[in-house]
Every structure is written in C-alpha cells, then in structure tokens.
Scaffold this active site. Structure first.
Site, PDB file in Angstrom:
ATOM      1  N   ASP A 275       2.876  -4.602   7.985  1.00 33.53           N
ATOM      2  CA  ASP A 275       1.630  -3.869   7.790  1.00 33.53           C
ATOM      3  C   ASP A 275       0.493  -4.887   7.929  1.00 33.53           C
ATOM      4  O   ASP A 275       0.272  -5.710   7.044  1.00 33.53           O
ATOM      5  CB  ASP A 275       1.643  -3.222   6.398  1.00 33.53           C
ATOM      6  CG  ASP A 275       0.302  -2.601   6.025  1.00 33.53           C
ATOM      7  OD1 ASP A 275      -0.700  -2.830   6.740  1.00 33.53           O
ATOM      8  OD2 ASP A 275       0.248  -1.915   4.993  1.00 33.53           O
TER       9      ASP A 275
ATOM     10  N   GLN B 267      -4.709  -5.491   6.757  1.00 35.52           N
ATOM     11  CA  GLN B 267      -5.680  -6.435   6.196  1.00 35.52           C
ATOM     12  C   GLN B 267      -5.557  -7.817   6.833  1.00 35.52           C
ATOM     13  O   GLN B 267      -6.175  -8.766   6.354  1.00 35.52           O
ATOM     14  CB  GLN B 267      -5.494  -6.562   4.665  1.00 35.52           C
ATOM     15  CG  GLN B 267      -5.661  -5.247   3.920  1.00 35.52           C
ATOM     16  CD  GLN B 267      -7.107  -4.749   3.904  1.00 35.52           C
ATOM     17  OE1 GLN B 267      -8.054  -5.496   4.173  1.00 35.52           O
ATOM     18  NE2 GLN B 267      -7.300  -3.473   3.594  1.00 35.52           N
TER      19      GLN B 267
ATOM     20  N   CYS C 266      -4.695   2.257  -3.774  1.00 36.33           N
ATOM     21  CA  CYS C 266      -3.475   2.786  -3.143  1.00 36.33           C
ATOM     22  C   CYS C 266      -2.310   1.810  -3.277  1.00 36.33           C
ATOM     23  O   CYS C 266      -1.482   1.678  -2.357  1.00 36.33           O
ATOM     24  CB  CYS C 266      -3.695   3.141  -1.674  1.00 36.33           C
ATOM     25  SG  CYS C 266      -4.871   4.467  -1.450  1.00 36.33           S
TER      26      CYS C 266
ATOM     27  N   HIS D 163       0.868  -1.180   0.000  1.00 39.42           N
ATOM     28  CA  HIS D 163       0.000   0.000   0.000  1.00 39.42           C
ATOM     29  C   HIS D 163       0.905   1.231   0.000  1.00 39.42           C
ATOM     30  O   HIS D 163       2.018   1.192   0.537  1.00 39.42           O
ATOM     31  CB  HIS D 163      -0.837  -0.046   1.281  1.00 39.42           C
ATOM     32  CG  HIS D 163      -1.930   0.963   1.373  1.00 39.42           C
ATOM     33  ND1 HIS D 163      -1.695   2.262   1.760  1.00 39.42           N
ATOM     34  CD2 HIS D 163      -3.259   0.880   1.141  1.00 39.42           C
ATOM     35  CE1 HIS D 163      -2.849   2.929   1.770  1.00 39.42           C
ATOM     36  NE2 HIS D 163      -3.811   2.109   1.396  1.00 39.42           N
TER      37      HIS D 163
ATOM     38  N   LYS E 279     -10.847  -0.734   9.860  1.00 41.32           N
ATOM     39  CA  LYS E 279     -10.992  -1.924   8.997  1.00 41.32           C
ATOM     40  C   LYS E 279     -11.306  -3.144   9.844  1.00 41.32           C
ATOM     41  O   LYS E 279     -11.556  -4.224   9.326  1.00 41.32           O
ATOM     42  CB  LYS E 279      -9.698  -2.171   8.218  1.00 41.32           C
ATOM     43  CG  LYS E 279      -9.345  -1.047   7.250  1.00 41.32           C
ATOM     44  CD  LYS E 279      -8.040  -1.353   6.556  1.00 41.32           C
ATOM     45  CE  LYS E 279      -7.445  -0.142   5.875  1.00 41.32           C
ATOM     46  NZ  LYS E 279      -8.184   0.276   4.695  1.00 41.32           N
TER      47      LYS E 279
HETATM   48  N1  PMP Z   1      -2.012  -0.880   4.458  1.00 41.86           N
HETATM   49  C1  PMP Z   1      -2.963  -1.631   3.895  1.00 41.86           C
HETATM   50  C2  PMP Z   1      -2.632  -3.025   3.458  1.00 41.86           C
HETATM   51  C3  PMP Z   1      -4.249  -1.105   3.733  1.00 41.86           C
HETATM   52  O1  PMP Z   1      -5.193  -1.864   3.178  1.00 41.86           O
HETATM   53  C4  PMP Z   1      -4.521   0.198   4.160  1.00 41.86           C
HETATM   54  C5  PMP Z   1      -5.891   0.828   3.959  1.00 41.86           C
HETATM   55  N2  PMP Z   1      -6.424   0.628   2.683  1.00 41.86           N
HETATM   56  C6  PMP Z   1      -3.503   0.931   4.755  1.00 41.86           C
HETATM   57  C7  PMP Z   1      -2.254   0.356   4.896  1.00 41.86           C
HETATM   58  C8  PMP Z   1      -3.715   2.328   5.260  1.00 41.86           C
HETATM   59  O2  PMP Z   1      -4.615   2.309   6.308  1.00 41.86           O
HETATM   60  P1  PMP Z   1      -5.204   3.661   6.913  1.00 41.86           P
HETATM   61  O3  PMP Z   1      -5.695   4.460   5.742  1.00 41.86           O
HETATM   62  O4  PMP Z   1      -6.298   3.201   7.802  1.00 41.86           O
HETATM   63  O5  PMP Z   1      -4.104   4.342   7.635  1.00 41.86           O
END
Ligand code: PMP
Length: 407
Positions: free
Chosen positions: A200, A203, A364, A123, A226
């Site tokens: 990270d 997910q 993203c 991401h 999430k």
């Molecule tokens: N890493 C991953 C794998 C994500 O799916 C996301 C959110 N789509 C993020 C980081 C960023 O999370 P946040 O916008 O809640 O900070």
C-alpha cells in the site's frame, strides 16, 4: 537542488486563502493534497478542449483523448520506475486497487487455511478487503505486531510469515503514525515462502521517489488525490505475471476482445482490468501531478519534508501536555499526537479557528489506535508546499488551544 518554496506555494492556488480571517495552514495532506495549477490546467484542458471518449474513436478529439490517457499511463510507469506501461492499471484509488487484487486474485486463489498477513498499522482499506475474502474462502488474516513506537517487530514477522502465507499486504508508510516500514525485508520473508506481496503505497508516492522493484513486490497501490492529483483516480501496478494471474472483475466495455451470447473473449492488459469509460480527466490530471513533482525534484521533496518533520517534532516536544504518537526512527510526512484527557476533535476544531487544517480521529486505522490504547490522534501531515512558518503557526495555535482547553 533546493526548492523554491515561494514559487511552489504560488503554484497551488488553494493556499492563498484565509480561513476564519487567518491565512490557511494546510496540514491535512495525508488525507488529500491541494492541487497545483498544472493539474487544474490539465483537467480544464481536457474538459474545455477534447473531452471525448477514449479508445476505438476514429475522430480527432477521441484520438487526442486516447493519446493523453495513454501518455498519463506512461507518466505513472516512469514515476514508479516501471518499464512496461501495460502493468499500470487505472483504478479509483488505493482502496479500489487493493479490492481489485482481493477479488481477482485472492478470492479465486486462496483456500481454507491459507494465510494473508497484514501489519498492525494498516489502513482499513488494507484490512477489510482481506477479511471479506477470508470470510468467503476460509483463509485467515494474521497480523504483524508493532511496538509502542509504531515499529514492526521483524522477529515476530519471521515467525508469522510461514508455509501457510499466500499473501503479505503491507503499508509502505503508515498514514496514522508516519512509520516507514522495512517493506523489502518483509517481502524477502514472503518470497522465501512463495507468497505474493502487495504494498500500500498511498503515503509513499507523495513524499519522494518510489521504485516499485526496490520493494520486490508483486502489487503496488496508490491514490492520485494524495499525490497532488485529482480525486477518483488511482493506480494498481502489478508485475505482468501477477496481473495475468488475476481473473476478471468488472465486466463491460473496453475489457473485452469480442462479445457474443455463445461466449466472450477478453482484452489484453491493462484493458482487461479497466472495464467501462475510465476517469480520463483524472488520469490526465494525475500524469500532470507526477510531472509537477518530478519538475521539483523528488529527492529535494523528500529532503525538504524530512527537514520539516524534524523541525516539527522538535517544536511539538516543547509543548507541555502533548504526547507524540508514532516515534519510529524512520518516518515520513506525519506528526501524530494526543493531549491526554482532551478529545482530538476539540483540539482540531480550535486549530481550525486559527486557520490550521489538521485531521483528528482514528485515521481509518482503528486497530493501530486500539493497539496503542487511544481512540484517535491529532495528525499534522506534510506536503512539499509546507514551510517552517506553517509549523510555527501550528505550535503557537496548539499552545493557545491547550490553554483554552485547560490542558
Ligand atoms: N492506505 C493508506 C495508507 C491511506 O493513507 C489511505 C487514505 N487515507 C488509503 C489507503 C485509502 O486511500 P483512498 O481512500 O484514496 O482509496
């Protein structure tokens, strides 16, 4: 233990609505999950009953708020299988957690030529913070390649992770492709060269049990929203010695021991990394979300979603014109696909007309899209409250949408 899906769905009020005259099918959980009633109640309970500021208060409401915040920290620690709740730092979310490590550890530690290794499916929030640090320190960001299915190449990883590696920052489960990465194997490579490991987990936490020690990581980040919790709250877990090696970042109230114009001394963990009034309600809501997940049984959640994923993949494979994106053997929570010649947004908009919420675009993860030669995908992402009927509705709506689009 099986799941009582009817009861689960009944406890998520947002599910009981119509969108464009059709019952909502919510398949955008990778972006954010809908909130169960216990989470809403926890937020309401704080705001309606004891919305005082935390720490240092001597009055009853402040003590109650402080106790609830610290109980939430213990809930998070228990959920991640962490013994020492001082290792749980509340942040705004995964993005802030990663930036915190980038700014407090990487920026003060790395020097020119040091290497930060990320994967091709990260991401943006696990790419850009390292690029910013690299630009300031002269460190270099290197990329673990993946194959066309969205599987990381471990042979290449063994070559890339080497003497110059100072940090491996890798996603546990890809939000764009659903790949479950072999984090422990990668972490072992990083450890062997003395590098730190950041995972990270944005997910990973929503889909079942997580034991951060099983990854053999130093840092682990996830987002409350999430994980059935509120927006604006997230977590950075770090091994105590890894967090001790992090400098200070935001300065202000709560993170100090004593302030004077001659010099300021700082608080112990976790306060040192949590300047200012925290998102008290958010943390309390996150604690409620994690307890809700546990009350359902984390392994049962994972098993249910694995069944849904298999069911959904089989359905989508039967639809002519759809091309799955992300076909790793180990996947969680995500079905991504494209329709050649059709923009993902056009499909997403038509699906919305049938009451179905999916996400379209690059998620993203632009470098991952570029690697696969596409600009974006249509992504259906799962939560515990989804059912096979949801996926039947998705498949039926997709057939109609593709007919309308002439695909
Ligand atoms: N890493 C991953 C794998 C994500 O799916 C996301 C959110 N789509 C993020 C980081 C960023 O999370 P946040 O916008 O809640 O900070």
């Amino acid at each position: 233990m099986g799941l009582d899906l009817q009861a689960i769905r009944a406890s998520v009020p947002a599910l009981a609505q119509q969108i464009h005259g059709k019952p909502l099918v919510y398949l955008d959980n990778g972006a954010t999950a809908l909130k169960p009633q216990p989470v809403i109640d926890a937020l309401l309970g704080y705001y309606a009953g004891y919305s005082a500021n935390v720490h240092r208060g001597v009055h009853t409401l402040s003590v109650r708020a402080t106790e609830a915040l610290e109980a939430a920290r213990r809930d998070v620690a228990a959920h991640l299988c962490v013994q020492d709740d001082c290792e749980i730092i509340f942040t705004r979310g995964t993005t802030e957690s990663i930036n915190l490590v980038a700014q407090t550890w990487a920026r003060r530690t790395l020097v020119a030529g040091d290497e930060i290794v990320v994967s091709a499916m990260e991401h943006h929030s696990n790419i850009v913070p390292w690029q910013l640090v690299a630009a300031e320190t002269g460190a270099v960001v290197r990329v673990l390649p993946m194959d066309d299915r969205g599987v990381l190449d471990l042979t290449a990883a063994a070559e890339i992770i080497g003497d110059k590696t100072r940090l491996l920052a890798v996603v546990a489960v890809s939000n764009a492709l659903g790949t479950v990465n072999p984090v422990r194997k990668l972490a072992a490579m990083a450890r062997a060269v003395g590098a730190k490991v950041l995972v990270d987990g944005a997910q990973a936490v929503p889909h079942g049990a997580v034991d951060v020690h099983a990854y053999d990581a130093d840092f682990f980040a996830f987002s409350g929203h999430k994980t059935y919790g509120p927006t604006g709250i997230g977590v950075l877990w770090g091994r105590r010695e890894a967090l001790e090696a992090c400098g200070t970042w935001h300065g202000g109230g709560d993170m100090i021991r004593s302030v004077s114009f001659e010099g300021t001394t700082f608080a112990e963990l976790p306060a040192r990394l949590e300047a200012g009034t925290p998102h008290i309600a958010g943390a309390i809501g996150l604690g409620a979300a994690l307890r809700w997940m546990q009350s359902l049984d984390l392994d049962a959640i994972a098993a249910h979603e694995a069944d849904l994923l298999a069911y959904g993949h089989a359905l989508l494979r039967e639809i002519p014109g759809l091309r799955p994106i992300g076909e790793a053997p180990q996947k969680a929570g995500v079905m991504s696909f494209v329709v050649d010649g059709v923009h993902p947004n056009d499909v997403g908009t038509l699906l919305d007309g049938y009451g179905i919420a999916v996400r379209t675009g690059h998620h993203c993860a632009e470098p991952a899209m570029r690697r696969l030669g596409i600009s974006g995908t249509i992504r259906a992402s799962l939560a515990v409250y989804n059912t096979t009927e949801d996926l039947d509705r998705l498949a039926e709506a997709l057939r109609r949408a593709l007919r309308l689009l002439g695909a």
